[in-house]
Design a protein around this motif. Sequence first.
Motif, mmCIF file in Angstrom:
data_model
loop_
_atom_site.group_PDB
_atom_site.id
_atom_site.type_symbol
_atom_site.label_atom_id
_atom_site.label_comp_id
_atom_site.label_asym_id
_atom_site.label_seq_id
_atom_site.Cartn_x
_atom_site.Cartn_y
_atom_site.Cartn_z
ATOM 1 N N HIS A 10 -3.287 -9.553 0.276
ATOM 2 C CA HIS A 10 -2.067 -10.300 0.587
ATOM 3 C C HIS A 10 -1.804 -11.278 -0.547
ATOM 4 O O HIS A 10 -2.732 -11.860 -1.117
ATOM 5 N N ARG A 130 4.479 -6.241 -2.940
ATOM 6 C CA ARG A 130 4.100 -6.672 -1.594
ATOM 7 C C ARG A 130 4.837 -5.911 -0.503
ATOM 8 O O ARG A 130 4.251 -5.506 0.505
ATOM 9 N N GLU A 131 6.136 -5.718 -0.673
ATOM 10 C CA GLU A 131 6.941 -5.102 0.382
ATOM 11 C C GLU A 131 7.093 -3.588 0.222
ATOM 12 O O GLU A 131 7.719 -2.950 1.060
ATOM 13 N N LYS A 132 6.570 -3.044 -0.831
ATOM 14 C CA LYS A 132 6.729 -1.606 -1.060
ATOM 15 C C LYS A 132 5.739 -0.827 -0.210
ATOM 16 O O LYS A 132 4.596 -1.239 -0.019
ATOM 17 N N GLU A 133 6.179 0.296 0.287
ATOM 18 C CA GLU A 133 5.352 1.087 1.194
ATOM 19 C C GLU A 133 5.030 2.472 0.635
ATOM 20 O O GLU A 133 4.479 3.309 1.339
#
Length: 239
Positions: A10, A130-133
């Motif tokens: 994180h 961080r927000e990429k999946e």
Amino acid sequence: MEQNYEGGFHIERMKSRIPWDMPQAHSHNYHEIYYLLSGSRRYFIGHSIYYVEAGDLVVIPKGSLHRTTQRSCGNYERYVVYFSDEFAAPLAAMLGAEEMQRFLQLGCIRLPQQYRSSVQKLFEAMEQEREKEDGCAKMSKMCALGSLFSFVLRHGVGVRKDSAEKLDKIQAVARFISENFSREITLGEAARMACMEVTYFSKQFKKWTGFGFLEYLTQVRMQQAQELLRNSELSVGEI
């Protein structure tokens, strides 16, 4: 402060517009990297006290009691990265156990001015992922983290722990508590160790560590109890 970050990693960036002290010391079961972008802070880790300036990086190994408090009334901005042993296992395998342990025990280090923009770009790269999946996100974060490890180990300069007669005595008491937490330790005994009057010692301990004498003693004991609960076969009653 126990959180289970998905994937064992994180990152967060925060800018404070008001003076702020961490409410209480804490520890957690993942490693932490704290990078100060602007401002100044006081950082207490275990029994060591550091003054952290912009461009300084602090490494807090898992299980280490720590707390950050304000040093000045100005604003500050920082990055914090949390990562688990499992997430960093491939990096540790490449780096080697000895170098990985050296990184985790750095404490506070100062990055020379000419290298700070490169280090900040590594934090920005991790933040962007961080927000990429997609399937590349974990690899991208791991590569940036590995580059940060190498960069810091190569170019970081150790920040000397603050040293003054009073502060040295306070740190000595904190070290004694961390090594003798299982025995009865009174405020009077601690004050005598520091060669200070009780009320004065209590104020100085609070000033330099960020928390009261009894609070610190309790936190150290709670930390050790949590460690025993996780890693021993003792019953709760025995602990």
